[in-house]
Design a protein around this motif. Structure first.
Motif, mmCIF file in Angstrom:
data_model
loop_
_atom_site.group_PDB
_atom_site.id
_atom_site.type_symbol
_atom_site.label_atom_id
_atom_site.label_comp_id
_atom_site.label_asym_id
_atom_site.label_seq_id
_atom_site.Cartn_x
_atom_site.Cartn_y
_atom_site.Cartn_z
ATOM 1 N N GLU A 72 0.830 -1.206 0.000
ATOM 2 C CA GLU A 72 0.000 0.000 0.000
ATOM 3 C C GLU A 72 0.867 1.260 0.000
ATOM 4 O O GLU A 72 0.546 2.246 -0.677
ATOM 5 C CB GLU A 72 -0.911 -0.011 1.235
ATOM 6 N N ALA A 73 1.980 1.222 0.730
ATOM 7 C CA ALA A 73 2.872 2.389 0.777
ATOM 8 C C ALA A 73 3.516 2.654 -0.580
ATOM 9 O O ALA A 73 3.726 3.812 -0.971
ATOM 10 C CB ALA A 73 3.944 2.181 1.840
ATOM 11 N N HIS A 74 3.827 1.582 -1.313
ATOM 12 C CA HIS A 74 4.432 1.731 -2.640
ATOM 13 C C HIS A 74 3.387 1.964 -3.731
ATOM 14 O O HIS A 74 3.747 2.276 -4.872
ATOM 15 C CB HIS A 74 5.259 0.482 -2.995
ATOM 16 N N GLY A 75 2.127 1.781 -3.398
ATOM 17 C CA GLY A 75 1.075 1.947 -4.386
ATOM 18 C C GLY A 75 1.017 0.839 -5.409
ATOM 19 O O GLY A 75 0.680 1.070 -6.570
ATOM 20 N N ILE A 76 1.368 -0.382 -4.996
ATOM 21 C CA ILE A 76 1.369 -1.532 -5.901
ATOM 22 C C ILE A 76 0.656 -2.691 -5.219
ATOM 23 O O ILE A 76 0.331 -2.635 -4.031
ATOM 24 C CB ILE A 76 2.803 -1.959 -6.274
ATOM 25 N N GLY A 77 0.415 -3.759 -5.975
ATOM 26 C CA GLY A 77 -0.146 -4.966 -5.402
ATOM 27 C C GLY A 77 0.935 -5.777 -4.708
ATOM 28 O O GLY A 77 2.130 -5.579 -4.926
ATOM 29 N N GLN A 78 0.491 -6.712 -3.884
ATOM 30 C CA GLN A 78 1.459 -7.511 -3.141
ATOM 31 C C GLN A 78 2.307 -8.387 -4.056
ATOM 32 O O GLN A 78 3.444 -8.724 -3.702
ATOM 33 C CB GLN A 78 0.733 -8.385 -2.110
ATOM 34 N N ALA A 79 1.777 -8.750 -5.209
ATOM 35 C CA ALA A 79 2.529 -9.590 -6.142
ATOM 36 C C ALA A 79 3.326 -8.759 -7.146
ATOM 37 O O ALA A 79 3.951 -9.321 -8.040
ATOM 38 C CB ALA A 79 1.580 -10.529 -6.886
ATOM 39 N N GLU A 80 3.309 -7.445 -7.001
ATOM 40 C CA GLU A 80 4.046 -6.569 -7.914
ATOM 41 C C GLU A 80 5.353 -6.114 -7.265
ATOM 42 O O GLU A 80 5.541 -6.227 -6.049
ATOM 43 C CB GLU A 80 3.192 -5.357 -8.289
ATOM 44 N N LEU A 81 6.247 -5.585 -8.105
ATOM 45 C CA LEU A 81 7.550 -5.115 -7.645
ATOM 46 C C LEU A 81 7.795 -3.701 -8.130
ATOM 47 O O LEU A 81 7.377 -3.329 -9.235
ATOM 48 C CB LEU A 81 8.676 -6.020 -8.165
ATOM 49 N N THR A 82 8.485 -2.933 -7.319
ATOM 50 C CA THR A 82 8.924 -1.618 -7.777
ATOM 51 C C THR A 82 10.144 -1.799 -8.680
ATOM 52 O O THR A 82 10.736 -2.889 -8.750
ATOM 53 C CB THR A 82 9.290 -0.722 -6.590
ATOM 54 N N HIS A 83 10.544 -0.749 -9.363
ATOM 55 C CA HIS A 83 11.726 -0.822 -10.247
ATOM 56 C C HIS A 83 12.974 -1.173 -9.444
ATOM 57 O O HIS A 83 13.795 -2.004 -9.878
ATOM 58 C CB HIS A 83 11.921 0.520 -10.955
ATOM 59 N N GLU A 84 13.120 -0.561 -8.274
ATOM 60 C CA GLU A 84 14.280 -0.834 -7.441
ATOM 61 C C GLU A 84 14.296 -2.282 -6.965
ATOM 62 O O GLU A 84 15.352 -2.932 -6.922
ATOM 63 C CB GLU A 84 14.305 0.114 -6.232
ATOM 64 N N GLN A 85 13.125 -2.821 -6.625
ATOM 65 C CA GLN A 85 13.050 -4.206 -6.179
ATOM 66 C C GLN A 85 13.390 -5.172 -7.310
ATOM 67 O O GLN A 85 14.073 -6.180 -7.090
ATOM 68 C CB GLN A 85 11.652 -4.489 -5.627
ATOM 69 N N ARG A 86 12.922 -4.874 -8.521
ATOM 70 C CA ARG A 86 13.255 -5.735 -9.663
ATOM 71 C C ARG A 86 14.754 -5.747 -9.924
ATOM 72 O O ARG A 86 15.338 -6.804 -10.197
ATOM 73 C CB ARG A 86 12.500 -5.261 -10.912
ATOM 74 N N GLU A 87 15.380 -4.569 -9.845
ATOM 75 C CA GLU A 87 16.822 -4.490 -10.063
ATOM 76 C C GLU A 87 17.589 -5.249 -8.982
ATOM 77 O O GLU A 87 18.590 -5.918 -9.261
ATOM 78 C CB GLU A 87 17.272 -3.028 -10.100
ATOM 79 N N ALA A 88 17.117 -5.152 -7.731
ATOM 80 C CA ALA A 88 17.777 -5.855 -6.635
ATOM 81 C C ALA A 88 17.662 -7.368 -6.808
ATOM 82 O O ALA A 88 18.643 -8.106 -6.602
ATOM 83 C CB ALA A 88 17.175 -5.429 -5.296
ATOM 84 N N ILE A 89 16.492 -7.854 -7.209
ATOM 85 C CA ILE A 89 16.304 -9.295 -7.435
ATOM 86 C C ILE A 89 17.159 -9.762 -8.603
ATOM 87 O O ILE A 89 17.780 -10.838 -8.555
ATOM 88 C CB ILE A 89 14.812 -9.599 -7.684
ATOM 89 N N LYS A 90 17.223 -8.948 -9.657
ATOM 90 C CA LYS A 90 18.044 -9.303 -10.808
ATOM 91 C C LYS A 90 19.514 -9.415 -10.424
ATOM 92 O O LYS A 90 20.221 -10.338 -10.854
ATOM 93 C CB LYS A 90 17.862 -8.254 -11.912
ATOM 94 N N ALA A 91 19.990 -8.485 -9.593
ATOM 95 C CA ALA A 91 21.382 -8.523 -9.140
ATOM 96 C C ALA A 91 21.645 -9.750 -8.280
ATOM 97 O O ALA A 91 22.699 -10.397 -8.406
ATOM 98 C CB ALA A 91 21.711 -7.249 -8.369
ATOM 99 N N GLU A 92 20.696 -10.099 -7.407
ATOM 100 C CA GLU A 92 20.853 -11.276 -6.564
ATOM 101 C C GLU A 92 20.885 -12.553 -7.406
ATOM 102 O O GLU A 92 21.678 -13.463 -7.130
ATOM 103 C CB GLU A 92 19.728 -11.344 -5.545
ATOM 104 N N GLU A 93 20.030 -12.632 -8.415
ATOM 105 C CA GLU A 93 20.012 -13.816 -9.274
ATOM 106 C C GLU A 93 21.305 -13.932 -10.068
ATOM 107 O O GLU A 93 21.841 -15.040 -10.249
ATOM 108 C CB GLU A 93 18.809 -13.754 -10.221
ATOM 109 N N THR A 94 21.825 -12.807 -10.563
ATOM 110 C CA THR A 94 23.096 -12.830 -11.294
ATOM 111 C C THR A 94 24.227 -13.294 -10.389
ATOM 112 O O THR A 94 25.068 -14.125 -10.775
ATOM 113 C CB THR A 94 23.414 -11.432 -11.849
#
Length: 224
Positions: A72-94
């Motif tokens: 709710e604070a980010h204004g997204i659904g629980q199954a959605e990701l912010t741009h920063e979160q997507r980049e962080a997950i991508k870095a962790e996977e790499t």
């Protein structure tokens, strides 16, 4: 005349979201976390850690990343990701892929370094006491350094044997075999497998005049 009992007020019903299946249901229990169906089927609540705050929250669908408050604070659904979160997950996977690749390479190197080369024999006691055996152990103990080559030169062995002995050691060392494994090998048997003996001829170069250091620098820089 008997008085009639007063009617009980109707139960207050609450609209809840089941933490186990994610379906909405009505219940009279204000603190209910599961619907009647999940309770009867003994379906447990799965929890995940919020990617934003780290707090554990019920994740009935399994694809949630954020708790309800952070979503709710980010204004997204629980199954959605912010741009920063997507980049962080991508870095962790790499990073995880690279770590896995390094682990596989290290395992292969350990397997190679601890293994004995194929088609080889262990050195017998008789060979260990011979000039060839001592020279081989000196090569192994000093890892083919200049000092070991100097010792090899002083051994009472013919020049062809010295060269084949040094080449056999260098070839196996470059393949990644550990010194402990090479120290157990029979040098006589190694040289019997070596069909490439001493170099008997050298190819001629087309240009008899070697380039000067300046010309070499120009070639390296692509100026020639």
């Amino acid at each position: 005349m008997q008085r009639s009992k007063p009617k009980k007020p109707p139960r207050q019903m609450y609209l809840k979201t089941c933490h186990a299946c994610g379906e909405e249901h009505e219940t009279h229990k204000p603190k209910a976390s599961r619907c009647d169906r999940c309770i009867s089927e003994n379906r447990r609540i799965n929890y995940k850690s919020c990617i934003s705050c780290g707090v554990k929250f019920p994740a009935p669908f399994g694809d949630e990343y954020n708790c309800s408050s952070c979503a709710e604070a980010h204004g997204i659904g629980q199954a959605e990701l912010t741009h920063e979160q997507r980049e962080a997950i991508k870095a962790e996977e790499t990073l995880a892929r690279w770590k896995n690749k390094v682990a596989i390479l290290e395992a292969k190197l350990d397997e190679r370094s601890n293994a004995r080369p194929k088609w080889t024999r262990k050195m017998a006691t008789k060979v260990k006491k011979s000039a060839v055996g001592v020279a081989w152990l000196e090569l192994v103990s000093r890892d083919g350094q200049v000092s070991s080559l100097s010792q090899l030169h002083e051994r009472e062995i013919n020049e062809e044997t010295k060269l084949r002995l040094a080449m056999a050691f260098i070839r196996l060392r470059l393949k990644g075999y550990a010194l402990d494994a090479l120290a157990q090998l029979c040098p006589v048997h190694l040289m019997s497998l070596d069909e490439d003996k001493a170099i008997t001829s050298l190819p001629l170069i087309e240009n008899p005049n070697p380039p000067t250091p300046q010309e070499l620098a120009e070639i390296e820089l692509g100026l020639r």
